[in-house]
Design an enzyme around this catalytic site. Structure first.
Site, mmCIF file in Angstrom:
data_model
loop_
_atom_site.group_PDB
_atom_site.id
_atom_site.type_symbol
_atom_site.label_atom_id
_atom_site.label_comp_id
_atom_site.label_asym_id
_atom_site.label_seq_id
_atom_site.Cartn_x
_atom_site.Cartn_y
_atom_site.Cartn_z
ATOM 1 N N GLY A 355 5.100 18.587 44.609
ATOM 2 C CA GLY A 355 5.356 18.411 43.977
ATOM 3 C C GLY A 355 3.996 18.939 44.371
ATOM 4 C CB THR A 356 4.925 22.898 42.544
ATOM 5 O OG1 THR A 356 5.636 22.634 43.739
ATOM 6 C CG2 THR A 356 4.959 24.360 42.223
ATOM 7 C CB VAL A 357 -0.216 24.410 40.419
ATOM 8 C CG1 VAL A 357 -0.886 23.067 40.651
ATOM 9 C CG2 VAL A 357 -0.546 25.387 41.538
ATOM 10 C CB SER A 374 3.872 24.002 45.931
ATOM 11 O OG SER A 374 4.163 22.692 46.361
ATOM 12 C CG MET A 437 4.813 21.888 37.995
ATOM 13 S SD MET A 437 3.025 22.077 38.047
ATOM 14 C CE MET A 437 2.765 23.117 36.621
#
Length: 537
Positions: A355, A356-357, A374, A437
């Protein structure tokens, strides 16, 4: 051109869409967005801005990504869309048999077992070399500066940092995890909102990547440090795995949705799931977002799409059905037959055999980038390579140990990947980049953003702000607290099992930039569920 309403969505945060002309960067951290725009103002293009923003995000949002993670990009240059897959494979020395010999029956979340080759630094180098205008050293300078000088934490960042610290303090007890706490909790706790955090290790690593065009990371001193760290704790990744990695240019995949082409990276990414859901949904008419019937149909389409995605998606060479078969009109019609008035238990379909940009950038020349990177599950494996600031990803957790499954663990194999950039075109024109994301929310967020834009004519900010839902499993649906009650009650009546989330982080965080092909004006939106910002020129 996307036709959207000028007014805000009635349940939105009431933030207005942002307009610009010469350049725009939208992402989840203001400092990173501004860094990207500054690079553009120095003569860089949208690609340079994307690299600068991405590198900055490894410093100013380490809770979601890092130098040791993976990346994907969709790049619009001179009227053509290009895809870059910079996801790293499993180590050459790992296998199902090797894990079973160690008594491992399920791939863990933390430690060296789920560590795969980091792809993000290679993505920056490849993008810079192929389409950038400025030297990589200049492009990475803002990230190096923030790592060296530090920056004050923003509210949502601090929230996730504190949550990660508590979880790691509880679950990570081995000596190999000590470097994570030294790097990200130097005072014996997570940094607070407004408190300055810095990391010389991050700065040194980014500088080495910049001055050697990534060779230090994949062939030199950093590769040797990763190798030594892995050997010390009996990990699988080796310097040879890093040396052998190269990012891959790929042809993006798409479906046509009501006259617009929606583009995703092909497998091993889960963008195919978003396309499967849209392909099913386009067989219905959608005109009123606030009806139970239309929300029910979206959910059912996404459940079926995920069922197929979990069954078939992995590295393309290991898939036993093709993307073309899964995205065929006949197969979409066949899957549509499963949808009725009541919630169903999702099942896998049988296509005909054959849990990403996140960040979005656009410049005044017409170049646009949809970029995502990520570490997975926040900080990743819990491992930080000593003295480097590199938090290694744990992407290998998505492999299965079932040898009959397409996504089974194997040496030098890319696993089912959650991070996905999106892009929208119409005819020969770019509409623009978009992304949401957040783990398995991502294809669901893509589908909802696209439908909010095309079916419901919402502007970029409203398309992001509108209440979201997430299919979890079986008939379980997670909804935001802002979801209108008549929709919640209506879904319950149709047999959906509804859970209300207490925190908006469960529904992903996204950005959008649309370009008007006639005027060149850029319209952007960024997520109200995080510390999102748009830097505009």
């Amino acid at each position: 051109m996307v036709q959207f309403n000028a007014h805000e969505y009635p349940y939105a945060s009431q933030r207005m869409v942002t307009y610009g002309q010469k350049g725009m960067v939208a992402t989840s951290q203001p400092l990173a967005a501004q860094a990207g725009l500054d690079i553009m103002k120095k003569g860089g293009n949208a690609i340079d801005a994307a690299i600068a923003t991405a590198a900055c995000l490894t410093v100013v949002e380490p809770t979601s990504n890092g130098i040791g993670g993976d990346a994907f990009a969709l790049v619009w240059v001179k009227g053509k869309l290009h895809g870059l897959n910079a996801s790293g494979p499993s180590p050459a020395g790992i296998s199902i048999e090797a894990l079973k010999q160690r008594g491992i029956e399920e791939i863990p979340k933390f430690g060296f077992t789920p560590v795969t080759v980091p792809g993000a630094p290679a993505a920056w180098v490849e993008l810079s070399k192929t389409y950038g205008k400025l030297p990589l050293q200049e492009v990475l300078e803002p990230a190096i500066r923030y790592a060296e000088e530090g920056y004050p934490l923003s509210p949502v960042l601090a929230h996730f940092w504190k949550g990660a610290y508590k979880a790691y303090k509880q679950h990570l007890s081995g000596d190999e995890f000590a470097h994570w706490f030294e790097t990200f909790a130097p005072d014996g706790r997570a940094p607070e909102v407004g408190e300055v955090w810095r990391s010389q290790g991050h700065a040194d690593t980014l500088r080495a990547i910049a001055t050697t065009d990534g060779k230090a990371f994949y062939e030199g001193e950093i590769a040797e440090k990763i190798d030594a760290f892995s050997k010390k704790y009996d990990g699988f990744i080796r310097k040879e795995d890093l040396e052998n990695f190269k990012p891959e240019w790929v042809d993006p995949i798409s479906v046509n949705y009501r006259g617009y082409d929606v583009w995703e990276i092909p497998p091993n990414g889960q963008g195919l799931i978003a396309l499967l859901g849209l392909n099913i949904a386009k067989g219905y008419e959608f005109s009123n977002r606030d009806t139970v019937k239309e929300l029910h149909l979206q959910i059912e389409a996404m459940k079926l799409a995920f069922s197929d995605g979990f069954a078939y998606i992995t590295e393309q060479s290991a898939m036993n059905v093709s993307v073309e078969q899964l995205l065929s009109e006949d197969y979409a019609a066949k899957r549509r037959e499963s949808i009725g008035e009541e919630a169903i238990m999702p099942t896998v379909g049988e296509p005909s055999r054959g849990g990403t940009v996140y960040l979005a950038t656009a410049d005044g020349e017409g170049n646009m980038v949809s970029f995502i990177q990520s570490n997975y599950m926040g900080f990743g494996s819990g491992l930080v390579v000593p003295g480097t600031g590199i938090a290694l990803q744990n992407r290998g957790h998505n492999f299965t140990l079932d040898p009959k499954h397409p996504n089974c663990l194997a040496p030098n194999k890319k696993t089912f990947h959650t991070i996905i950039p999106g892009f929208l075109t119409k005819g020969e024109e770019a509409v623009g980049p978009f992304g949401v994301m957040g783990g398995f929310m991502q294809p669901q967020g893509h589908m909802q953003v696209v439908m909010n834009t095309i079916d419901y004519h919402l502007n970029p900010q409203s398309a992001l702000d509108a209440p979201r839902w997430q299919w979890m499993k079986d008939k379980t649906i997670l909804v935001e607290q802002s979801m209108p009650q008549h929709l919640v009650q209506g879904l319950l009546a149709k047999g959906h099992q509804i859970e209300v989330a207490n925190h908006p982080g469960a529904f992903g965080r996204g950005q959008i930039i649309w370009r008007n092909p006639k005027t060149g004006i850029l319209a952007g939106g960024t997520e109200s569920r995080t510390d999102g910002a748009i830097a505009v020129w």
